[in-house]
Design an enzyme around this catalytic site. Structure first.
Site, PDB file in Angstrom:
ATOM      1  N   CYS A 159       0.852  -1.187   0.000  1.00 54.49           N
ATOM      2  CA  CYS A 159       0.000   0.000   0.000  1.00 54.49           C
ATOM      3  C   CYS A 159       0.888   1.236   0.000  1.00 54.49           C
ATOM      4  O   CYS A 159       1.513   1.559   1.011  1.00 54.49           O
ATOM      5  CB  CYS A 159      -0.926   0.001   1.212  1.00 54.49           C
ATOM      6  SG  CYS A 159      -1.937   1.482   1.276  1.00 54.49           S
ATOM      7  N   GLY A 160       0.921   1.929  -1.132  1.00 55.53           N
ATOM      8  CA  GLY A 160       1.796   3.085  -1.269  1.00 55.53           C
ATOM      9  C   GLY A 160       1.379   4.270  -0.429  1.00 55.53           C
ATOM     10  O   GLY A 160       2.226   4.956   0.165  1.00 55.53           O
ATOM     11  N   HIS A 161       0.065   4.540  -0.344  1.00 50.60           N
ATOM     12  CA  HIS A 161      -0.344   5.690   0.469  1.00 50.60           C
ATOM     13  C   HIS A 161      -0.002   5.461   1.933  1.00 50.60           C
ATOM     14  O   HIS A 161       0.344   6.402   2.662  1.00 50.60           O
ATOM     15  CB  HIS A 161      -1.849   5.980   0.274  1.00 50.60           C
ATOM     16  CG  HIS A 161      -2.757   5.325   1.262  1.00 50.60           C
ATOM     17  ND1 HIS A 161      -3.265   4.058   1.088  1.00 50.60           N
ATOM     18  CD2 HIS A 161      -3.244   5.771   2.446  1.00 50.60           C
ATOM     19  CE1 HIS A 161      -4.030   3.748   2.124  1.00 50.60           C
ATOM     20  NE2 HIS A 161      -4.043   4.773   2.959  1.00 50.60           N
TER      21      HIS A 161
ATOM     22  N   ASP B  40     -10.136   4.103  -3.593  1.00 54.57           N
ATOM     23  CA  ASP B  40      -8.977   4.840  -3.104  1.00 54.57           C
ATOM     24  C   ASP B  40      -9.130   6.315  -3.423  1.00 54.57           C
ATOM     25  O   ASP B  40      -9.324   6.693  -4.572  1.00 54.57           O
ATOM     26  CB  ASP B  40      -7.699   4.286  -3.744  1.00 54.57           C
ATOM     27  CG  ASP B  40      -6.452   4.657  -2.957  1.00 54.57           C
ATOM     28  OD1 ASP B  40      -6.449   5.723  -2.318  1.00 54.57           O
ATOM     29  OD2 ASP B  40      -5.487   3.876  -2.989  1.00 54.57           O
TER      30      ASP B  40
ATOM     31  N   GLY C  57      -0.502   4.387  -4.482  1.00 51.79           N
ATOM     32  CA  GLY C  57       0.945   4.240  -4.669  1.00 51.79           C
ATOM     33  C   GLY C  57       1.342   2.981  -5.399  1.00 51.79           C
ATOM     34  O   GLY C  57       2.128   3.011  -6.356  1.00 51.79           O
ATOM     35  N   SER C  58       0.789   1.842  -4.984  1.00 55.67           N
ATOM     36  CA  SER C  58       1.106   0.590  -5.677  1.00 55.67           C
ATOM     37  C   SER C  58       0.475   0.572  -7.061  1.00 55.67           C
ATOM     38  O   SER C  58       0.997  -0.051  -7.986  1.00 55.67           O
ATOM     39  CB  SER C  58       0.647  -0.613  -4.847  1.00 55.67           C
ATOM     40  OG  SER C  58      -0.731  -0.504  -4.527  1.00 55.67           O
TER      41      SER C  58
END
Length: 332
Positions: A87-89, A248, A253-254
């Site tokens: 999870c990028g965020h 989202d 991010g991903s």
């Protein structure tokens, strides 16, 4: 039962970080910890993510003891359906959180935070000025285009072209115009319905594999884009619908990582070029291809994605013994 949390958001997407109240997680690999929490402590995910304390689109992070050498911390990601692999965020938020909480030694102008996620080691770079943590960027695990220029028939929409790419999780990528959709014109609900239709069909009919571990080989969701994949100075928009039709608020991010992998594989972005990605809520992440890599048989890239996270609150949650609804429920 008492659970304490710190709430943050990255580009509007919430992150509820558990700071206390979870029992000890047995030692093991990060994927073993993920399996243990899923199998034995899932009632706590529901307390934190579901109503009345959360909502359908809430997102959470549980910090656990790292297993990888060199990792400063490790994290399990939680959402309405279960537990993600990347999870990028959340990485952006946790990079700032790690510095503010003293989990890593602060260095100016940039502090490196090594975060172990279920997909592998993610390296976050946190800007620090006058002792304060600011913008965060990260380099994730190698990302790759898994399936290119595919087509599938959907009853409601006809033939839909799509790619599948991996950016720490697998996503289907599709131009929203194929569904008759337009950003800023159509409802979020319409994007959710279209993305969910594609996700559900592909989960049933399209087999995935990952070179490192079978636990990573599942379709996490669908990203609908504006179709502006070829590099330019123009912002490109997308919306990610993941887990159980969760939306989202950030550019993802991903998901940006997966889009960059697909773009690079198709010759639409070169190493060193930086693109701006905008979410359905209007927030933006930067994304660039840093270098090429290899992921088993797949030609891959390492991407750098950047954004900003902010604090939104701190809380202590309780559950009274006879409060059945307080154990968590969802309405949509």
């Amino acid at each position: 039962m008492n659970l304490t949390v710190v709430d943050m958001h990255t580009g509007g997407e919430p992150l509820r970080i558990v700071t206390g109240g979870y029992p000890a997680i047995p030692r093991g690999t990060i994927l073993e910890k993920r399996a243990y929490v899923r199998d034995h402590l899932d009632h706590l995910r529901k307390l934190l993510i579901f109503e009345p304390r959360g909502h359908y689109d809430m997102y959470g992070a549980l910090l656990v003891e790292p297993d990888l050498p060199g990792a400063d911390l490790a994290v399990l990601f939680m959402h309405n359906e279960g537990y993600s692999t990347m999870c990028g965020h959340a990485i952006v938020a946790l990079g700032r959180y790690a510095i503010d909480e003293g989990l890593v030694a602060k260095q100016e102008p940039v502090t490196t935070v090594n975060i172990e996620a279920p997909c592998g080691l993610v390296v976050a770079s946190v800007e620090v000025s006058d002792g304060k943590a600011g913008a965060v960027s990260f380099e994730s695990v190698p990302a790759f285009l898994f399936a290119r220029d595919q087509q599938i028939g959907l009853t409601e929409y006809g033939k839909i072209g799509f790619d599948i790419a991996y950016g720490g999780a697998f996503y289907a990528l599709a131009d929203c115009h194929q569904f008759g959709l337009e950003f800023d014109r159509d409802r979020v609900r319409d994007f959710v319905d279209a993305a969910t239709a594609l996700t559900n069909r592909l989960k049933a009919e399209f087999a995935l594999s990952h070179p490192d571990h079978d636990d990573l080989a599942f379709l996490y969701g669908t990203i609908l884009t504006d179709g502006k994949d070829a590099f330019s100075g123009e912002v490109t928009r997308n919306v990610c619908v993941f887990a159980e039709a969760e939306v989202d608020r950030s550019p993802t991010g991903s998901g940006v990582t997966a889009r960059l992998a697909a773009m690079h594989a198709k010759g639409e972005i070169a190493i060193g070029q930086t693109r701006s990605f905008e979410s359905i809520a209007g927030s933006r992440f930067s994304g660039a291809v840093v270098r090429t890599a290899q992921a088993g048989p797949h030609e891959a890239i390492v991407a750098r994605v950047g954004g900003r996270a902010y604090y939104s609150g701190r809380a202590e949650f309780i559950v009274e013994p006879d409060d059945e609804l307080g154990r968590g429920f969802l309405l949509r």
